[in-house]
Design an enzyme around this catalytic site. Structure first.
Site, mmCIF file in Angstrom:
data_model
loop_
_atom_site.group_PDB
_atom_site.id
_atom_site.type_symbol
_atom_site.label_atom_id
_atom_site.label_comp_id
_atom_site.label_asym_id
_atom_site.label_seq_id
_atom_site.Cartn_x
_atom_site.Cartn_y
_atom_site.Cartn_z
ATOM 1 N N ASP A 50 -13.325 9.889 -2.603
ATOM 2 C CA ASP A 50 -12.559 10.077 -1.066
ATOM 3 C C ASP A 50 -11.066 9.784 -1.145
ATOM 4 O O ASP A 50 -10.689 9.167 -0.449
ATOM 5 C CB ASP A 50 -13.279 9.133 -0.095
ATOM 6 C CG ASP A 50 -12.731 9.489 1.182
ATOM 7 O OD1 ASP A 50 -12.413 10.440 1.616
ATOM 8 O OD2 ASP A 50 -12.514 8.479 1.992
ATOM 9 N N GLU A 83 -15.926 13.536 6.779
ATOM 10 C CA GLU A 83 -16.888 12.731 6.729
ATOM 11 C C GLU A 83 -18.208 13.347 7.295
ATOM 12 O O GLU A 83 -19.394 12.580 7.199
ATOM 13 C CB GLU A 83 -16.632 11.183 7.297
ATOM 14 C CG GLU A 83 -15.966 10.409 6.140
ATOM 15 C CD GLU A 83 -14.458 11.090 5.776
ATOM 16 O OE1 GLU A 83 -14.243 11.454 4.581
ATOM 17 O OE2 GLU A 83 -13.638 11.132 6.750
ATOM 18 N N ASN A 136 -10.638 15.518 1.630
ATOM 19 C CA ASN A 136 -11.697 15.113 0.866
ATOM 20 C C ASN A 136 -12.979 16.341 0.819
ATOM 21 O O ASN A 136 -13.109 16.520 2.048
ATOM 22 C CB ASN A 136 -12.219 13.857 0.979
ATOM 23 C CG ASN A 136 -13.140 13.414 2.228
ATOM 24 O OD1 ASN A 136 -12.184 13.213 3.150
ATOM 25 N ND2 ASN A 136 -14.315 13.503 2.423
ATOM 26 N N ARG A 186 -3.392 9.382 -2.208
ATOM 27 C CA ARG A 186 -4.494 8.439 -2.290
ATOM 28 C C ARG A 186 -5.003 7.955 -3.646
ATOM 29 O O ARG A 186 -5.536 6.724 -3.762
ATOM 30 C CB ARG A 186 -5.795 8.964 -1.465
ATOM 31 C CG ARG A 186 -5.281 8.978 0.043
ATOM 32 C CD ARG A 186 -5.959 7.961 0.700
ATOM 33 N NE ARG A 186 -7.316 8.105 0.876
ATOM 34 C CZ ARG A 186 -7.974 8.635 1.897
ATOM 35 N NH1 ARG A 186 -7.453 9.141 2.765
ATOM 36 N NH2 ARG A 186 -9.361 8.432 1.832
ATOM 37 N N GLY A 212 -12.655 15.601 10.095
ATOM 38 C CA GLY A 212 -14.261 15.875 10.018
ATOM 39 C C GLY A 212 -14.682 15.998 8.671
ATOM 40 O O GLY A 212 -15.684 16.294 8.471
#
Length: 565
Positions: free
Chosen positions: A308, A200, A266, A335, A198
């Site tokens: 992100d 985003e 993130n 990432r 969740g």
């Protein structure tokens, strides 16, 4: 008479299937704490990454570098679904469990592919509007006589592994409000541990443990602290309530120190100028007490993330020798394009090395990552930076081989343009504050993907296998001197673990491969299984890369393949 004989033969066949299923059920061995602790040597594949270390490594050598050229398909199953298929086959004895998109769960006989039962979570009243990056499910957990699945509408469901009958269901949060679950649960000492997605949508991430027998919540740990908690002052006033930090991948567990390791995603919104500070515990690995959820320490991969870059990628427990000093470590390919080795006792950085082009996180200082201010977007400034928000490596897991002392990393070579935008929070709507476009990395023209082998003692590259299409599949390494993984254009590979030489390549499968491969034995015979079924984040969020004909034209459709000698 012919019709009667056909009916009789069909009835006989069904009766034989029922008898075979009953006999198989009688042989189902309960999955105990002792078996989970010894999962590394079990004949099955008892959890998401094989064992508590998240190694993705199997001690099997029946299929090996000398005979893998004879590997053949022995059974398969088509799901009839066109979304991303990301689950590994989870195997106990001769039982195989695999999930589908939209929270289906199918049980097979692992050796033959005979379907035993099927469960489908009812999502008919769910809009799925706050599910990021495809309606996927990454697999199940096993404990006792039960199999457990986490769902897109925030349920944890316990089913009888032999029959598929629901034992209990527990909803952690309402559907379509910013939260969803896509991960495979982790079992630790009788507790089902899951984390929510969740990041985003302005969710406040959390990890929670449920009692395996009853579904009762034992503890809940938020990943974004309130102002009165440790780390709370790294956020502006009130920002923690919509701070992201989703914990959407499965964690690891160190039984020796009784420590749970979990990656945190993130911060929200994406645009960092809206939330000055380091924003703990976003983009971090946190070490936790599995009995209480209390955080012991954290290491943050990307402070005040504006790209992100997440921190959810799996942490693999392994011992390393760095510059002559022995360490009990966790390693992770982030990432942000850096490969990290962290002391798993103290949480201190041992080393960090770039494995792809990495500009936004420019280096390390005093044991912490340093970001480049020039690469930070604002509402008035667009930047070009690498890697893209899809990452040098996204969710697809690495594997670590204790024989070669190498980590095998499924990597991507992409960059992006990214620019700030105005945003305000509203429940159930995206909470980003940035616009973006994924592009090719100029340093790797014509190459979006890579399989990279890294020496875990140094983080340095040993070999690599380049790919014109993105490499979005997990890695499996074995004592047979092999590394297995699949390509976006639909080929399943066996690499020589030491050199990277391709020793076997399957016929082209029906879709691109993003399913996590696993391996198991039944009656001494070794099998390897993997899903083909293109989908996930890359075709949805991939920008210019997703529009490339080599990527855009990848066929869809879920198809489970099982291979053996």
């Amino acid at each position: 008479m012919q019709r009667f004989n056909a009916y009789r033969n069909t009835s006989l066949f069904i009766a034989m299937l029922v008898m075979a299923s009953s006999a198989l059920a009688a042989d189902y061995a309960p999955v105990t704490d002792a078996r989970l602790n010894a999962a590394a040597t079990d004949d099955g594949w008892l959890m998401y990454r094989h064992d508590y270390t998240s190694s993705g490594y199997s001690p099997f050598d029946t299929i090996n570098s000398g005979n893998v050229a004879g590997l053949k398909q022995v059974w398969d199953y088509k799901t009839g679904m066109e979304q991303g298929h990301e689950s590994p086959p989870i195997v106990n004895g001769d039982y195989l469990f695999v999930t589908t998109p939209k929270d289906g769960l199918i049980a097979f006989q692992a050796s033959t592919g005979m379907q035993l039962w099927k469960y489908q979570q009812d999502l008919s009243q769910v809009g799925l509007k706050t599910v990021c990056c495809d309606v996927v499910n990454r697999g199940v957990a096993l404990y006792g006589d039960n199999v457990y699945i986490a769902t897109l509408d925030n349920y944890v469901v316990a089913l009888n592994a032999k029959t598929g009958k629901v034992v209990w269901k527990k909803q952690l949060f309402g559907a379509d409000l910013g939260y969803a679950m896509t991960l495979a649960p982790l079992i630790v000492k009788g507790k089902i541990i899951v984390g929510e997605s969740g990041g985003e949508y302005g969710a406040r991430g959390f990890i929670t443990a449920l009692d395996a027998k009853s579904g009762k919540q034992v503890w809940k740990q938020y990943t974004i602290p309130s102002p009165t908690e440790p780390g709370g002052k790294t956020w502006p006033k009130g920002a923690y309530k919509t701070g992201g930090g989703a914990a959407w991948l499965t964690g690891s567990y160190d039984a020796e120190t009784d420590t749970l390791f979990w990656g945190v995603g993130n911060p929200g919104p994406w645009l960092a100028t809206l939330r000055p500070g380091d924003n703990l515990y976003s983009d971090s690995v946190i070490a936790m007490n599995p009995s209480t959820g209390k955080i012991k320490w954290n290491f943050q991969y990307t402070p005040n993330d504006s790209w992100d870059y997440d921190g959810t990628n799996e942490t693999v427990l392994t011992d390393i020798n760095y510059q002559g000093v022995q360490h009990k470590a966790i390693v992770s390919a982030s990432r942000n394009g850096w490969f990290y080795a962290i002391d798993r006792i103290s949480g201190k950085l041992i080393y960090a090395q770039k494995f792809v082009t990495a500009i936004s996180v420019s280096g390390m200082k005093d044991g912490k990552p340093v970001t480049d201010p020039a690469m930070r977007p604002t509402i008035d400034k667009q930047v070009f930076t690498c890697p893209s928000f899809l990452g040098g490596k996204n969710w697809w897991p690495i594997s670590v081989d204790p024989q070669t002392h190498m980590a095998y990393v499924p990597a991507m070579h992409t960059c992006m343009t990214i620019k700030g935008a105005t945003v305000s929070y509203k429940a159930g709507l995206p909470f980003l504050g940035e616009s973006f476009n994924v592009t090719a990395d100029p340093a790797f023209k014509g190459q979006y993907g890579d399989v990279i082998a890294l020496d875990i003692n140094t983080g340095k590259k040993v070999w690599n296998h380049p790919s014109e299409t993105p490499w979005n599949d997990g890695m499996l390494s074995t004592a047979g001197g092999l590394v297995f993984s699949g390509s976006a254009d639909g080929y399943f590979y066996a690499f020589d673990a030491k050199t990277g030489k391709v020793l076997w390549k399957s016929p082209q499968l029906t879709s691109g491969i993003i399913g996590v491969p696993s391996t198991w034995k039944v009656n001494g015979k070794q099998y390897i299984g993997v899903y083909a079924g293109w989908g996930g984040a890359t075709p949805i969020w991939g920008g210019d890369m997703a529009k490339d004909p080599k990527v855009q034209n990848i066929p869809l459709g879920g198809h489970l393949y099982v291979f053996s000698m």
